[in-house]
Design an enzyme around this catalytic site. Structure first.
Site, mmCIF file in Angstrom:
data_model
loop_
_atom_site.group_PDB
_atom_site.id
_atom_site.type_symbol
_atom_site.label_atom_id
_atom_site.label_comp_id
_atom_site.label_asym_id
_atom_site.label_seq_id
_atom_site.Cartn_x
_atom_site.Cartn_y
_atom_site.Cartn_z
ATOM 1 N N ARG A 102 35.033 30.725 -66.705
ATOM 2 C CA ARG A 102 33.707 31.318 -66.855
ATOM 3 C C ARG A 102 33.650 32.474 -67.857
ATOM 4 N NH1 ARG A 102 30.786 31.872 -61.150
ATOM 5 N NH2 ARG A 102 28.935 31.640 -62.448
ATOM 6 N N ASP A 160 26.016 23.255 -58.074
ATOM 7 C CA ASP A 160 25.954 24.070 -56.854
ATOM 8 C C ASP A 160 25.716 23.229 -55.596
ATOM 9 O OD1 ASP A 160 26.413 26.317 -58.354
ATOM 10 O OD2 ASP A 160 24.337 26.976 -58.395
ATOM 11 N N ARG A 164 29.715 38.352 -60.728
ATOM 12 C CA ARG A 164 29.653 38.095 -62.167
ATOM 13 C C ARG A 164 28.254 38.270 -62.724
ATOM 14 N NH1 ARG A 164 33.426 35.220 -64.300
ATOM 15 N NH2 ARG A 164 31.935 34.532 -65.844
ATOM 16 N N ARG A 214 26.992 35.942 -49.318
ATOM 17 C CA ARG A 214 26.583 36.295 -50.681
ATOM 18 C C ARG A 214 25.320 35.548 -51.085
ATOM 19 N NH1 ARG A 214 31.041 36.260 -55.226
ATOM 20 N NH2 ARG A 214 29.092 36.643 -56.297
ATOM 21 N N LYS A 236 18.332 33.019 -54.724
ATOM 22 C CA LYS A 236 19.281 34.057 -55.174
ATOM 23 C C LYS A 236 19.391 34.058 -56.698
ATOM 24 C CE LYS A 236 23.823 32.975 -55.194
ATOM 25 N NZ LYS A 236 24.551 33.134 -56.471
ATOM 26 N N ASN A 237 19.559 32.868 -57.287
ATOM 27 C CA ASN A 237 19.849 32.815 -58.722
ATOM 28 C C ASN A 237 18.617 33.025 -59.597
ATOM 29 O OD1 ASN A 237 22.520 32.544 -58.187
ATOM 30 N ND2 ASN A 237 22.638 30.349 -58.617
ATOM 31 N N CYS A 268 37.073 33.186 -62.095
ATOM 32 C CA CYS A 268 36.741 33.280 -60.676
ATOM 33 C C CYS A 268 37.195 32.010 -59.987
ATOM 34 C CB CYS A 268 35.266 33.553 -60.467
ATOM 35 S SG CYS A 268 34.249 32.125 -60.704
HETATM 36 N N1 EPU Z 1 30.281 28.987 -70.454
HETATM 37 C C1 EPU Z 1 31.077 29.343 -71.516
HETATM 38 N N2 EPU Z 1 30.780 30.494 -72.185
HETATM 39 C C2 EPU Z 1 29.732 31.292 -71.834
HETATM 40 C C3 EPU Z 1 28.918 30.912 -70.743
HETATM 41 C C4 EPU Z 1 29.217 29.757 -70.069
HETATM 42 O O1 EPU Z 1 32.035 28.659 -71.863
HETATM 43 O O2 EPU Z 1 29.521 32.322 -72.493
HETATM 44 C C5 EPU Z 1 30.577 27.754 -69.702
HETATM 45 C C6 EPU Z 1 30.995 28.044 -68.253
HETATM 46 O O3 EPU Z 1 32.358 28.389 -68.147
HETATM 47 C C7 EPU Z 1 30.641 26.757 -67.573
HETATM 48 C C8 EPU Z 1 29.366 26.309 -68.327
HETATM 49 O O4 EPU Z 1 29.396 27.008 -69.565
HETATM 50 O O5 EPU Z 1 31.656 25.813 -67.776
HETATM 51 C C9 EPU Z 1 28.057 26.604 -67.628
HETATM 52 O O6 EPU Z 1 28.056 27.911 -67.107
HETATM 53 P P1 EPU Z 1 26.730 28.803 -66.969
HETATM 54 O O7 EPU Z 1 26.818 29.916 -67.952
HETATM 55 O O8 EPU Z 1 25.526 27.941 -67.008
HETATM 56 O O9 EPU Z 1 26.911 29.390 -65.496
HETATM 57 P P2 EPU Z 1 26.431 30.811 -65.039
HETATM 58 O O10 EPU Z 1 25.192 31.163 -65.766
HETATM 59 O O11 EPU Z 1 27.562 31.765 -65.052
HETATM 60 C C10 EPU Z 1 24.809 30.022 -63.134
HETATM 61 C C11 EPU Z 1 24.695 30.223 -61.654
HETATM 62 C C12 EPU Z 1 25.821 29.461 -60.950
HETATM 63 C C13 EPU Z 1 25.678 27.987 -61.316
HETATM 64 C C14 EPU Z 1 25.705 27.813 -62.844
HETATM 65 C C15 EPU Z 1 25.477 26.387 -63.290
HETATM 66 C C16 EPU Z 1 23.669 32.409 -61.485
HETATM 67 C C17 EPU Z 1 23.791 33.837 -61.118
HETATM 68 N N3 EPU Z 1 24.767 31.653 -61.353
HETATM 69 O O12 EPU Z 1 26.078 30.542 -63.513
HETATM 70 O O13 EPU Z 1 25.625 29.625 -59.548
HETATM 71 O O14 EPU Z 1 26.735 27.240 -60.755
HETATM 72 O O15 EPU Z 1 24.693 28.636 -63.448
HETATM 73 O O16 EPU Z 1 24.259 25.920 -62.836
HETATM 74 O O17 EPU Z 1 22.597 31.944 -61.845
HETATM 75 C C18 EPU Z 1 26.273 29.738 -57.274
HETATM 76 O O18 EPU Z 1 25.125 30.122 -57.005
HETATM 77 O O19 EPU Z 1 27.097 29.383 -56.377
HETATM 78 C C19 EPU Z 1 26.694 29.672 -58.668
HETATM 79 C C20 EPU Z 1 27.969 29.625 -59.045
#
Ligand code: EPU
Length: 417
Positions: free
Chosen positions: A122, A305, A93, A397, A22-23, A117
């Site tokens: 996030r 995850d 998101r 999802r 998915k990701n 969320c």
């Molecule tokens: N963060 C910030 N500012 C930003 C971006 C991130 O402070 O602009 C913080 C976040 O709040 C968090 C950390 O940085 O504390 C890491 O977040 P990241 O941006 O890496 O997460 P994401 O890209 O929103 C993806 C996956 C998530 C997975 C995370 C971590 C996708 C679509 N989602 O989220 O997947 O947990 O990376 O590996 O790729 C899931 O599949 O259940 C899921 C939540």
């Protein structure tokens, strides 16, 4: 609303096929916006988030054609909108992943700011700072990010925190920027490599994917391509943990063991027997599971995850252990539900203390996010009696037919309509 009913106590046996990730599929779908020719993606999992992303792309003007067997063709010949509206972003998101491609292709993007969320605040501040470095003027108005850039300019981007979708947004934007972009402290997750493989097939010039330093040379145009999405490493880990907690012996195929190093090492420490093939895993549950501490971290560490599913396993382990969540500040929503089943788990800030093994008893449960829901299904496999997991749409999802796949492994599980 659908529910899942699990009658616990049956060991698992048999084989299970892993679906596409998915990701990885979500950013790959967004990358198709960078070309005006069709892009064909194979091994797309038919889960709810993919349908939501298809709606986002269609709202922008792309033609999205789902074919049988997990293939999707996306053709963004021309775009008619540059807006990802609140109604779609609030349900998923990952819709913010259209920001980079829209800016690069159309010079403008209007994307609803996602709120907090179930697992944390996030924010997307790091995405926005990085795109500003590439020359975008970014403004937040009325709950929307409005970004404009006549032509993005390559730049050096240093992320303070490792961000997966932030890295993906910048890579996609930089592919059609003028000049070279270097991303430091980039996410190293396999999903980043998958996205870069697709972008290279589309004519993008990228080095260093999978390392913390990624170099992208912008090109004027990207073209159509065909790409097979990587297997879902979190789905793979979930079936590993399912077998470990339910007992039994299973084979997991169409997976990538090399993407699961942190999970495999940790599960072996707990006593799980795992034999690795090039694209398959044989898993045997131990008679006694050893309590083993874990701390989540970016790839190649133990993934956030998988934290909830691992906690379900640790409730059945002998001894005391801690699970420390370092990525998201609120990702222990499953703790209260596990306690209702009889688990001895206490969460304090970012650490949970688990004392086991405790017999779990089936209960009516509700989770607030995808992985927490998977944790409850796994706990149900190990519990005595009947467990009902409500709000199955969270599972839908991100897990392709989890009830059918577990039933195929001999679990007593069904979906109640
Ligand atoms: N963060 C910030 N500012 C930003 C971006 C991130 O402070 O602009 C913080 C976040 O709040 C968090 C950390 O940085 O504390 C890491 O977040 P990241 O941006 O890496 O997460 P994401 O890209 O929103 C993806 C996956 C998530 C997975 C995370 C971590 C996708 C679509 N989602 O989220 O997947 O947990 O990376 O590996 O790729 C899931 O599949 O259940 C899921 C939540």
């Amino acid at each position: 609303m659908d529910r899942i009913r699990v009658l616990g106590g049956r060991p698992l046996e048999g084989t299970v096929r892993i679906s596409g990730a998915k990701n990885a599929s979500l950013p790959d779908m967004c990358a198709t916006l960078l070309a005006d020719e069709p892009v064909v993606l194979h091994n797309i999992p038919e889960v709810r988030d993919i349908c939501t992303m298809a709606r986002v792309l269609e709202a922008l003007g792309a033609a999205v054609d789902f074919r049988v067997g997990g293939t999707i063709e996306i053709h963004a010949r021309t775009l008619r909108s540059i807006e990802a509206p609140y109604d779609l972003v609030k349900t998923m998101r990952a819709s913010v992943l259209v920001l980079g491609p829209l800016l690069a292709r159309e010079g403008r993007a209007r994307v609803s700011l996602p709120g907090g969320c179930a697992i944390g605040a996030r924010p997307i501040n790091l995405h926005l700072q990085a795109l500003s470095k590439l020359g975008a003027e970014v403004d937040v108005q009325h709950g929307y990010v409005e970004a404009i850039a006549k032509r993005l300019q390559g730049a050096n981007v240093m992320f303070d925190t490792v961000t997966v979708t932030g890295t993906e947004n910048v890579i996609m934007a930089a592919c059609r920027a003028q000049g070279e972009t270097v991303i430091e402290n980039a996410a190293c997750e396999p999903e980043i490599v998958d996205l870069c493989d697709l972008l290279r097939a589309m004519g993008g010039e990228i080095d260093g994917a999978g390392t913390p330093r990624i170099r992208i040379r912008g090109v004027d145009r990207l073209h159509g391509a065909t790409h097979a999405v990587m297997p879902d490493r979190i789905e793979t880990g979930t079936y590993l943990a399912a077998c470990a907690v339910a007992g039994g012996e299973i084979e997991i195929y169409a997976c990538r063991p090399d993407h699961l190093r942190g999970v495999l090492d940790k599960l072996r420490e707990t006593g799980v027997r795992i034999e690795e093939g090039p694209d398959n895993l044989r898993v045997r549950a131990p008679r006694v599971i050893r309590a083993t501490d874990v701390t989540t971290s970016p790839f190649p560490g133990f993934p956030t995850d998988m934290q909830a599913q691992y906690m379900a396993l640790m409730t059945q382990a002998s001894g005391t252990c801690t699970i420390t969540e370092t990525i998201f500040e609120n990702r222990f929503m499953h703790v209260a539900e596990l306690r209702r089943m009889g688990a001895d788990v206490r969460a304090d800030g970012r650490t949970a203390l688990i004392v086991g093994p405790t017999p779990l008893s089936g209960a009516q449960l509700m989770a607030t996010d995808l992985r927490a829901s998977a944790c409850l299904v796994l706990a149900g496999l190990a519990a005595s009696g009947e467990t009902i997991v409500e709000r199955v749409y969270h599972l839908d999802r991100g897990y392709y037919r989890i009830d059918e796949k577990l039933r195929g492994l001999g679990a007593d599980i069904e979906r109640l309509k």
